[in-house]
Design an enzyme around this catalytic site. Structure first.
Site, PDB file in Angstrom:
ATOM      1  N   GLU A   1       0.849  -1.225   0.042  1.00  0.00           N
ATOM      2  CA  GLU A   1      -0.004  -0.107   0.266  1.00  0.00           C
ATOM      3  C   GLU A   1       0.826   1.319  -0.041  1.00  0.00           C
ATOM      4  OE1 GLU A   1      -0.597  -2.562   2.132  1.00  0.00           O
ATOM      5  OE2 GLU A   1      -2.917  -3.043   1.744  1.00  0.00           O
TER       6      GLU A   1
ATOM      7  N   PHE B   1     -11.210  -7.177  13.679  1.00  0.00           N
ATOM      8  CA  PHE B   1     -10.302  -7.643  12.718  1.00  0.00           C
ATOM      9  C   PHE B   1      -9.835  -6.743  11.738  1.00  0.00           C
ATOM     10  CE2 PHE B   1      -8.868  -9.932   8.785  1.00  0.00           C
ATOM     11  CZ  PHE B   1      -7.832 -10.205   9.370  1.00  0.00           C
ATOM     12  N   GLN B   2      -8.719  -6.468  11.535  1.00  0.00           N
ATOM     13  CA  GLN B   2      -8.381  -5.157  10.747  1.00  0.00           C
ATOM     14  C   GLN B   2      -8.798  -4.044  10.958  1.00  0.00           C
ATOM     15  OE1 GLN B   2      -8.264  -6.723   6.518  1.00  0.00           O
ATOM     16  NE2 GLN B   2      -6.067  -7.578   7.119  1.00  0.00           N
TER      17      GLN B   2
ATOM     18  N   LYS C   1     -17.483  -0.773   5.955  1.00  0.00           N
ATOM     19  CA  LYS C   1     -17.833  -1.588   4.941  1.00  0.00           C
ATOM     20  C   LYS C   1     -19.338  -1.563   4.887  1.00  0.00           C
ATOM     21  CE  LYS C   1     -16.909  -6.288   3.451  1.00  0.00           C
ATOM     22  NZ  LYS C   1     -16.214  -7.638   3.959  1.00  0.00           N
TER      23      LYS C   1
ATOM     24  N   MET D   1      24.482   8.586   2.083  1.00  0.00           N
ATOM     25  CA  MET D   1      24.251   9.798   2.707  1.00  0.00           C
ATOM     26  C   MET D   1      24.557   9.629   4.205  1.00  0.00           C
ATOM     27  SD  MET D   1      24.119  12.898   2.270  1.00  0.00           S
ATOM     28  CE  MET D   1      23.089  13.592   0.723  1.00  0.00           C
TER      29      MET D   1
END
Lengths: 171, 584
Positions: free
Chosen positions: B51, B113-114, B163, B482
């Site tokens: 993502e 969940f999630q 949802k 760097m």
């Protein structure tokens, strides 16, 4: 190495915001994320249709930081208006405190006498306690609470400052 | 009006808002929206492999087109993985709308969940965010979100959609969005301030334009106006990392980038100027160096669309809040109306030419076939071989990024995509994916370091899936260069954890994904290798082995003034006091 901090001045900001979930978190989060101070904060719905809230924040910082705070608040999407009441001129600041004192005998009498001097109202009483309601500028409440410590102070609740500009106009 | 599901409203709103591409990754809490997309004829969904890459790809799409990038991810880990890219977009003012799935409203707050508190987590890394609790609000919120992302100072907006709100039905409402109820960024500059700016520029003897990403964000017309104003005034111009491309690198007024790894002439000009005209730049610490020594002789004009950028770091003499393009147009009009001619800046240019004579970007190298390749040479060779093709260049973050900024020239806006504010390693490759999606026929090159590239290297699969001809050019020095450079400068070369150990064989990796892999080992192979990369259709990864211990100069060490530049490796002392060590 020492970490340095700068001296500041006290400013009272009035912020009109959308009365929506998360807005207060957005504003207080901005203060913590950018390292600004909040000395007190009050918030309540102020519009007839419940669409707007007014937040009063007392903050402290050097003048450039105060300018930054206002600019940062002003660009938040749910913020309609930010007013620096301290800069805008004369304004009235008020705070309410509820002060619970317990005791008997001379201490109880002294508490009541001092409350009268400060024009605090008794809003609850038992044989051994009072709850005083006091309204005024923060320093007045500070002084009252300090005196009550000598008279059996049990508990204090304070609203924090609400403020509004003097005169006929909105600030 | 017939009712439709929340998921169908989301897709309908995307269509109505002119969205053609969505970068995303499915998961449980966004399945209804994915189902609505499944049958949709016009919206192209690009399936990334992580993502974070979806957000950077959306940034690359946005920065190369000027249109908002759109991201679709699921709840919980989908949303948290997107946070880095969202923050990156906030720091670099990239318009982006991120749609996140959320657990059903009935489960919010139950550690489902999630589940994660997406609006809470993203509250301070978005320009604005929403949790949609009612499908009837989806239409107005979608349209408002795009308005906010693209108006004023652009930035990311998150819309968190539970949802059950995606499944429930309601009326799709399109608001008449002429203006937002509270968000009204000032776009038109104040005319009195413009007149004052014209007078200040006309009176100045040592002016410098200092321009930033705001000019790019204001659109190609703003870049054109900038060129016109520079020509009218005859003043020199420097730019931040984010502003590269707004002004052409081959113009004689161009001083190169300023700041920590900027050119000697641009930093000296800032230090000695009597007037600085800052346009869409925000006086970042990488630009100013030590603040009490920053441009001590200069009056400062600051043009910015974000009032909070004004006086944030450097107090200015004249603030112009508004769109950079409109402000530049207004100054040009004022200049012409007043009949100003360019002042004789001959003395100023003579001093600038003196600083230019240090040739601060020169670097020592051996030009023998078997010699090791200096990283600066690799970038210059890449530029020489490709600039006629007007490529889009993305970078990761680190030494290679600074070398690209110094040695790759840009002539137009929206061709240079790099993570400036947040400095996100792992930005460049997915950003190249987004840019290539938006510009299928263009040459898109990600100049990468071997360390940064590995932070989103999984996107090789995305490139293969969509047959994108992205080219990755790795300046492989086998160090987090760097970090190693700072350790050399500040920590007596104690190279704590900065060696790129256990690198993959990038050529074999290319093969594994169906790409072409090339390796360039020495000076003699450089030009041919680059030509092969250009001439090879499809995606190519070039593992260009460069001098391992080369450092990026010039450099203003943290906390030093513009006049205290390190020009050569021999200037390095190898240690710093605690005050300097505490600075980033």
């Amino acid at each position: 190495m020492k970490i340095q901090t700068e001296a500041g001045e006290r400013h009272v900001l009035a912020i009109t915001v959308d009365n929506e979930a998360g807005v207060l978190a957005k504003i207080t989060g901005l203060f913590t994320a950018r390292g600004y101070n909040i000395e007190s904060l009050t918030v309540a719905d102020i519009s007839s249709d419940h669409a707007l809230s007014r937040i009063t924040i007392v903050t402290n910082g050097p003048p450039p930081i105060i300018d930054q705070i206002i600019a940062q608040l002003d660009r938040l999407v749910p913020v309609h208006k930010v007013t620096d009441l301290t800069d805008a001129g004369a304004h009235v600041e008020r705070e309410i405190a509820l002060v619970k004192v317990a005791g008997t005998g001379d201490k109880r009498i002294e508490a009541l006498r001092l409350a009268d001097v400060f024009r605090a109202k008794v809003v609850d009483t038992t044989i051994t306690s009072f709850i005083f309601e006091i309204t005024g500028a923060s320093e007045k409440i500070d002084r009252f609470v300090a005196l009550m410590r000598e008279c059996g102070l049990v508990e204090v609740g304070r609203t924090g400052v609400v403020a509004i500009a003097r005169g006929a106009e909105a600030a | 009006m017939t009712e439709m599901s929340g998921a169908d409203m989301v897709v309908q709103a995307l269509v109505d808002l002119g969205v053609d591409t969505v970068f995303g990754y499915p998961g449980g809490a966004v399945l209804p929206i994915y189902d609505a997309l499944f049958k949709h004829p016009t919206i192209q969904h690009i399936l990334v492999r992580h993502e974070q890459a979806a957000t950077h790809a959306a940034e690359g799409y946005a920065r190369s087109t000027g249109k908002p990038g759109v991201v679709l991810v699921t709840s919980g880990p989908g949303a948290t993985n997107a946070v880095t890219g969202i923050t990156d977009a906030l720091m670099d003012s990239i318009p982006m709308v991120v749609l996140t799935g959320q657990v059903p409203t009935t489960l919010i707050g139950t550690d489902a969940f999630q589940e994660c508190d997406t609006v809470g987590i993203t509250r301070h890394c978005t320009k604005h965010n929403y949790l949609v609790m009612d499908p009837a609000r989806l239409g107005p919120i979608m349209h408002e979100a795009f308005y906010i992302a693209t108006h004023g100072r652009p930035g990311p907006v998150v819309i968190d959609i539970p949802k059950n709100v995606q499944v429930a039905t309601g009326k799709y409402i399109v608001p008449d969005m002429i203006e937002h109820k509270s968000y009204r960024p000032q776009v038109e500059p104040d005319s009195a301030a413009i007149a004052e700016a014209v007078a200040m520029i006309a009176a100045s003897e040592r002016p410098v334009f200092y321009t930033g990403g705001g000019v790019i964000n204001a659109g190609p017309d703003a870049s054109a106006a900038l060129r016109q104003l520079v020509a009218l005034t005859g003043a020199p111009i420097t730019s931040t990392l984010m502003g590269l491309g707004a002004f052409p690198c081959d113009d004689d007024k161009w001083l190169g980038m300023l700041g920590m790894h900027g050119t000697y002439e641009s930093n000296m000009a800032m230090n000695r100027a009597d007037l600085i005209i800052a346009v869409g730049a925000r006086f970042d610490d990488r630009v100013t160096g030590r603040l009490d020594a920053f441009a001590p002789e200069a009056k400062k004009i600051h043009i910015d669309i974000d009032r909070s950028s004004v006086n944030k770091i450097v107090p200015v003499d004249l603030a112009i809040v508004g769109d950079a393009g409109r402000a530049l147009d207004a100054i040009i009009a004022g200049w012409q109306t007043a009949g100003h001619k360019p002042r004789d800046l001959g003395e100023w240019w003579r001093r600038i030419d003196g600083w230019r004579a240090t040739r601060c970007l020169d670097f020592p190298e051996k030009k023998e076939d078997a010699a090791e390749i200096m990283p600066q040479r690799a970038v210059k060779a890449l530029y020489d071989a490709t600039h006629a093709m007007d490529p889009i260049i993305t970078t990761e973050v680190g030494q290679h990024q600074m070398w690209a900024a110094q040695h790759f020239g840009f002539r137009g806006p929206n061709r240079w995509l790099t993570s400036g504010g947040l400095g996100t390693m792992g930005y460049g490759f997915p950003a190249a994916v987004g840019a290539q999606i938006a510009h299928p026929g263009r040459l898109v090159i990600c100049i990468a370091g071997e360390a940064s590239l590995q932070m989103n290297i999984q996107e090789m699969g995305t490139v293969s899936q969509y047959r994108l001809p992205v080219k990755i050019f790795i300046l492989n020095n086998q160090w987090m260069g760097m970090v190693r450079q700072w350790q050399e400068l500040t920590y007596e070369s104690r190279y704590s954890n900065s060696y790129s150990d256990s690198l993959p064989d990038f050529v074999k990796l290319a093969d594994a994904y169906g790409w072409t892999g090339l390796r360039i080992d020495n000076f003699g192979e450089l030009e041919d290798g680059i030509q092969t990369m250009i001439n090879t259709p499809g995606p190519v990864i070039v593992d260009c082995r460069v001098a391992q211990l080369a450092n990026c100069f010039p450099m203003i060490p943290s906390g030093a003034a513009h006049t205290d530049m390190i020009l050569q490796p021999s200037d390095v002392t190898g240690t710093m006091d605690d005050e300097a060590k505490a600075l980033v």
